[in-house]
Motif scaffolding. Sequence first.
Motif, PDB file in Angstrom:
ATOM      1  N   ARG A 132       0.831  -1.211   0.000  1.00  0.00           N
ATOM      2  CA  ARG A 132       0.000   0.000   0.000  1.00  0.00           C
ATOM      3  C   ARG A 132       0.859   1.251   0.000  1.00  0.00           C
ATOM      4  O   ARG A 132       0.558   2.221  -0.684  1.00  0.00           O
ATOM      5  CB  ARG A 132      -0.923  -0.016   1.216  1.00  0.00           C
ATOM      6  N   ILE A 133       1.931   1.193   0.775  1.00  0.00           N
ATOM      7  CA  ILE A 133       2.846   2.340   0.838  1.00  0.00           C
ATOM      8  C   ILE A 133       3.512   2.529  -0.533  1.00  0.00           C
ATOM      9  O   ILE A 133       3.586   3.638  -1.059  1.00  0.00           O
ATOM     10  CB  ILE A 133       3.908   2.131   1.941  1.00  0.00           C
ATOM     11  N   VAL A 134       3.953   1.412  -1.122  1.00  0.00           N
ATOM     12  CA  VAL A 134       4.609   1.494  -2.440  1.00  0.00           C
ATOM     13  C   VAL A 134       3.612   2.020  -3.481  1.00  0.00           C
ATOM     14  O   VAL A 134       3.942   2.884  -4.299  1.00  0.00           O
ATOM     15  CB  VAL A 134       5.175   0.115  -2.881  1.00  0.00           C
ATOM     16  N   ALA A 135       2.379   1.514  -3.428  1.00  0.00           N
ATOM     17  CA  ALA A 135       1.374   1.942  -4.409  1.00  0.00           C
ATOM     18  C   ALA A 135       1.102   3.438  -4.295  1.00  0.00           C
ATOM     19  O   ALA A 135       1.003   4.138  -5.308  1.00  0.00           O
ATOM     20  CB  ALA A 135       0.078   1.153  -4.214  1.00  0.00           C
ATOM     21  N   ILE A 136       0.999   3.931  -3.082  1.00  0.00           N
ATOM     22  CA  ILE A 136       0.711   5.354  -2.907  1.00  0.00           C
ATOM     23  C   ILE A 136       1.874   6.208  -3.408  1.00  0.00           C
ATOM     24  O   ILE A 136       1.685   7.223  -4.067  1.00  0.00           O
ATOM     25  CB  ILE A 136       0.320   5.643  -1.441  1.00  0.00           C
ATOM     26  N   ALA A 137       3.099   5.747  -3.149  1.00  0.00           N
ATOM     27  CA  ALA A 137       4.271   6.513  -3.605  1.00  0.00           C
ATOM     28  C   ALA A 137       4.363   6.526  -5.134  1.00  0.00           C
ATOM     29  O   ALA A 137       4.588   7.568  -5.735  1.00  0.00           O
ATOM     30  CB  ALA A 137       5.545   5.924  -3.002  1.00  0.00           C
ATOM     31  N   PHE A 138       4.169   5.386  -5.768  1.00  0.00           N
ATOM     32  CA  PHE A 138       4.417   5.296  -7.218  1.00  0.00           C
ATOM     33  C   PHE A 138       3.158   5.441  -8.075  1.00  0.00           C
ATOM     34  O   PHE A 138       3.231   5.896  -9.206  1.00  0.00           O
ATOM     35  CB  PHE A 138       5.136   3.980  -7.549  1.00  0.00           C
ATOM     36  N   LEU A 139       2.002   5.026  -7.562  1.00  0.00           N
ATOM     37  CA  LEU A 139       0.778   5.096  -8.376  1.00  0.00           C
ATOM     38  C   LEU A 139      -0.128   6.242  -7.947  1.00  0.00           C
ATOM     39  O   LEU A 139      -1.097   6.555  -8.611  1.00  0.00           O
ATOM     40  CB  LEU A 139      -0.023   3.783  -8.265  1.00  0.00           C
ATOM     41  N   GLY A 140       0.161   6.814  -6.781  1.00  0.00           N
ATOM     42  CA  GLY A 140      -0.710   7.871  -6.269  1.00  0.00           C
ATOM     43  C   GLY A 140      -1.811   7.302  -5.399  1.00  0.00           C
ATOM     44  O   GLY A 140      -1.949   6.086  -5.258  1.00  0.00           O
ATOM     45  N   GLU A 141      -2.617   8.195  -4.849  1.00  0.00           N
ATOM     46  CA  GLU A 141      -3.703   7.781  -3.961  1.00  0.00           C
ATOM     47  C   GLU A 141      -4.697   6.893  -4.726  1.00  0.00           C
ATOM     48  O   GLU A 141      -4.865   7.048  -5.933  1.00  0.00           O
ATOM     49  CB  GLU A 141      -4.447   9.023  -3.451  1.00  0.00           C
ATOM     50  N   PRO A 142      -5.353   5.962  -4.039  1.00  0.00           N
ATOM     51  CA  PRO A 142      -6.360   5.140  -4.720  1.00  0.00           C
ATOM     52  C   PRO A 142      -7.504   6.018  -5.251  1.00  0.00           C
ATOM     53  O   PRO A 142      -7.856   7.010  -4.614  1.00  0.00           O
ATOM     54  CB  PRO A 142      -6.878   4.214  -3.620  1.00  0.00           C
ATOM     55  N   PRO A 143      -8.052   5.679  -6.418  1.00  0.00           N
ATOM     56  CA  PRO A 143      -9.140   6.480  -7.009  1.00  0.00           C
ATOM     57  C   PRO A 143     -10.329   6.636  -6.062  1.00  0.00           C
ATOM     58  O   PRO A 143     -10.968   7.673  -6.042  1.00  0.00           O
ATOM     59  CB  PRO A 143      -9.532   5.693  -8.249  1.00  0.00           C
ATOM     60  N   THR A 144     -10.645   5.591  -5.302  1.00  0.00           N
ATOM     61  CA  THR A 144     -11.717   5.700  -4.305  1.00  0.00           C
ATOM     62  C   THR A 144     -11.285   4.882  -3.098  1.00  0.00           C
ATOM     63  O   THR A 144     -10.329   4.104  -3.177  1.00  0.00           O
ATOM     64  CB  THR A 144     -13.061   5.100  -4.791  1.00  0.00           C
ATOM     65  N   LYS A 145     -12.047   5.022  -2.044  1.00  0.00           N
ATOM     66  CA  LYS A 145     -11.717   4.259  -0.829  1.00  0.00           C
ATOM     67  C   LYS A 145     -11.953   2.765  -1.013  1.00  0.00           C
ATOM     68  O   LYS A 145     -11.466   1.952  -0.255  1.00  0.00           O
ATOM     69  CB  LYS A 145     -12.557   4.767   0.355  1.00  0.00           C
ATOM     70  N   GLN A 146     -12.743   2.440  -2.046  1.00  0.00           N
ATOM     71  CA  GLN A 146     -13.062   1.032  -2.259  1.00  0.00           C
ATOM     72  C   GLN A 146     -11.960   0.286  -3.034  1.00  0.00           C
ATOM     73  O   GLN A 146     -12.046  -0.908  -3.206  1.00  0.00           O
ATOM     74  CB  GLN A 146     -14.387   0.893  -3.027  1.00  0.00           C
ATOM     75  N   HIS A 147     -10.968   1.023  -3.500  1.00  0.00           N
ATOM     76  CA  HIS A 147      -9.925   0.368  -4.290  1.00  0.00           C
ATOM     77  C   HIS A 147      -8.925  -0.392  -3.412  1.00  0.00           C
ATOM     78  O   HIS A 147      -8.606   0.050  -2.317  1.00  0.00           O
ATOM     79  CB  HIS A 147      -9.190   1.399  -5.140  1.00  0.00           C
ATOM     80  N   VAL A 148      -8.490  -1.517  -3.935  1.00  0.00           N
ATOM     81  CA  VAL A 148      -7.482  -2.312  -3.239  1.00  0.00           C
ATOM     82  C   VAL A 148      -6.277  -2.476  -4.154  1.00  0.00           C
ATOM     83  O   VAL A 148      -6.372  -2.289  -5.363  1.00  0.00           O
ATOM     84  CB  VAL A 148      -8.020  -3.713  -2.847  1.00  0.00           C
ATOM     85  N   VAL A 149      -5.136  -2.854  -3.560  1.00  0.00           N
ATOM     86  CA  VAL A 149      -3.937  -3.063  -4.369  1.00  0.00           C
ATOM     87  C   VAL A 149      -3.947  -4.490  -4.898  1.00  0.00           C
ATOM     88  O   VAL A 149      -4.162  -5.430  -4.149  1.00  0.00           O
ATOM     89  CB  VAL A 149      -2.664  -2.826  -3.529  1.00  0.00           C
ATOM     90  N   ASP A 150      -3.729  -4.615  -6.191  1.00  0.00           N
ATOM     91  CA  ASP A 150      -3.638  -5.942  -6.805  1.00  0.00           C
ATOM     92  C   ASP A 150      -2.183  -6.214  -7.166  1.00  0.00           C
ATOM     93  O   ASP A 150      -1.491  -5.340  -7.687  1.00  0.00           O
ATOM     94  CB  ASP A 150      -4.497  -5.995  -8.075  1.00  0.00           C
ATOM     95  N   HIS A 151      -1.712  -7.406  -6.850  1.00  0.00           N
ATOM     96  CA  HIS A 151      -0.392  -7.835  -7.299  1.00  0.00           C
ATOM     97  C   HIS A 151      -0.588  -8.517  -8.651  1.00  0.00           C
ATOM     98  O   HIS A 151      -1.159  -9.614  -8.713  1.00  0.00           O
ATOM     99  CB  HIS A 151       0.225  -8.809  -6.300  1.00  0.00           C
ATOM    100  N   ILE A 152      -0.129  -7.862  -9.713  1.00  0.00           N
ATOM    101  CA  ILE A 152      -0.447  -8.335 -11.052  1.00  0.00           C
ATOM    102  C   ILE A 152       0.027  -9.777 -11.281  1.00  0.00           C
ATOM    103  O   ILE A 152      -0.684 -10.592 -11.830  1.00  0.00           O
ATOM    104  CB  ILE A 152       0.142  -7.370 -12.119  1.00  0.00           C
ATOM    105  N   ASP A 153       1.220 -10.106 -10.814  1.00  0.00           N
ATOM    106  CA  ASP A 153       1.736 -11.465 -11.047  1.00  0.00           C
ATOM    107  C   ASP A 153       1.244 -12.470  -9.998  1.00  0.00           C
ATOM    108  O   ASP A 153       1.696 -13.614  -9.979  1.00  0.00           O
ATOM    109  CB  ASP A 153       3.265 -11.465 -11.136  1.00  0.00           C
ATOM    110  N   THR A 154       0.341 -12.034  -9.129  1.00  0.00           N
ATOM    111  CA  THR A 154      -0.257 -12.825  -8.036  1.00  0.00           C
ATOM    112  C   THR A 154       0.728 -13.165  -6.911  1.00  0.00           C
ATOM    113  O   THR A 154       0.354 -13.803  -5.936  1.00  0.00           O
ATOM    114  CB  THR A 154      -0.951 -14.141  -8.500  1.00  0.00           C
ATOM    115  N   ASN A 155       1.977 -12.752  -7.034  1.00  0.00           N
ATOM    116  CA  ASN A 155       2.923 -12.951  -5.939  1.00  0.00           C
ATOM    117  C   ASN A 155       2.783 -11.785  -4.968  1.00  0.00           C
ATOM    118  O   ASN A 155       3.133 -10.660  -5.274  1.00  0.00           O
ATOM    119  CB  ASN A 155       4.350 -13.038  -6.493  1.00  0.00           C
TER     120      ASN A 155
END
Length: 509
Positions: free
Chosen positions: A66-89
């Motif tokens: 979550r910390i990495v996502a906020i730093a590199f992708l920015g804040e989540p579009p809504t509060k309902q958004h979750v972080v997905d690990h694309i490669d499932t790892n």
Amino acid sequence: MIDVNQEYTRELKCEYKGERYKVRDNGAVLRMTREGKPKRPKDDIWTFGDRIDRGYAWFCGEAVHRIVAIAFLGEPPTKQHVVDHIDTNRQNNRPENLRWLTKLENILLNPITKAKIEYWCGSVESFLADPSQLRGHENEDANFAWMRAVSPTEAQNTLANWERILSKPRPENKSRGNAIEEWIFEHNSAYKNDFDFLKSLEPIKKEETPSPVAKNEPTFSLKSVHVITEKPKEQPITKKEFMATLLEICESEGWDYKKYYKTTTWKTDLLITIGNQRIAFSAYNSAKNAAKSLPLIEQAGVKIFGLVLSPKKDDTLNFGCFNLHRNGNTLETTIAKTKLPFDSFVKKAVKDKVIHLTTAKITAVDVIFEQIECWHCHKPHFVFYTRYLVDKNGTRYDDDYFDNECIENNELNIPNLQFGNEILELVKKYINEHPEKSIIMGEVKERYSKTSNQSYISFGCPNCDAIVGDWFLNDLEMSLIYETDENRMNRIQLMTPFEIPVNDWIIVD
Ligand SMILES: [Zn+2]
């Protein structure tokens, strides 16, 4: 093992929950010492995390991804958004492996859920284009329940994003996806059982009457079949009807009331005065209109109940506003998930028995034990799912408060009710004290999953210790989130009660 100080090219700063972090594109984070505060032991140190739980890396109670996502992708579009690990790892926290997804998007990527939807609707796209095609089939399988709850808007938004989501292929997704399917249909009888429900289900057809039970084995190459059986439209409730019901109650109860009461700043359809208390009822055509008026009435020291006449959808309302529906010849409203005739509601509201709660003290949970078959040794065993939080009055709260997203966001200070020490201890105790239920459960511990090539805390087989995979568990839970069968609930008193913020109207006796 890569070094936190190597294999990175970018370093950014971000703020998350009142802490400042430096974040590298290799997934390492550093929490900065707070200004003017003494340095804490874990400040100013680069790390990939200090703990692994449910497969995720954590640092001081915060999910690292979550910390990495906020730093590199920015804040989540809504509060309902979750972080997905694309490669499932779940431990690959490199920014290119992360993306924000809505909960629904996340669910739809589960291969088992996806297979079910494809069976029912032909494709995920077809389901999203018209989620109502599953309506009317709710009772055939509990798995319909969450899909039925998907709103048209949410489905439309997801459909608009779906191509983009699929365009970022999970690196090993194809082979892994196939592997899962092979595993399901050839080796894993637990998964096969999971698909047994299909045998009793006819794929949806354009028919008014319920489909006959399918006699043939299901095939998985069905074409998309749409069905749209519109519910007969209910006659809209008029203000006149609303007033007639109210006035009848006022007369029979002998209350002192005024119709269409008006001041310079607010107005209401009905104002009742009992002693020094003033209680008002007003009807609105939409929740939006109610939201504008209700605060003004409340500010005047009047206890106000707003009723939305024939709402198009059941909005979650943040103030004293309730939906009014027609049920045969009577009107009814919903409170604390229970339907109540409108006249009972009014009587209870006036007698101060409809109460607004802002916190609830959770003292117990209701868990469901689900029997599954081990995919490896084929012996039956159980896993459990925490269905409700229960407060000291016995009021139940849904999983909104303890679903993964909340736990992941760590927004609420609530214990881990899936794999936390206390719940596991209590569940074991409960099983021992209820031998008549014949629940056999394996140990909960970290196991290695070949399908996802990582280790995580899991349920397991008490006989051969085989893992209960994440995809499987996730899908199983999806089918239990709307379970309401009282016979399946097992109440477990907690040793450490905790509080949750609620915004709930309840009825007290
Ligand atoms: Zn086994």
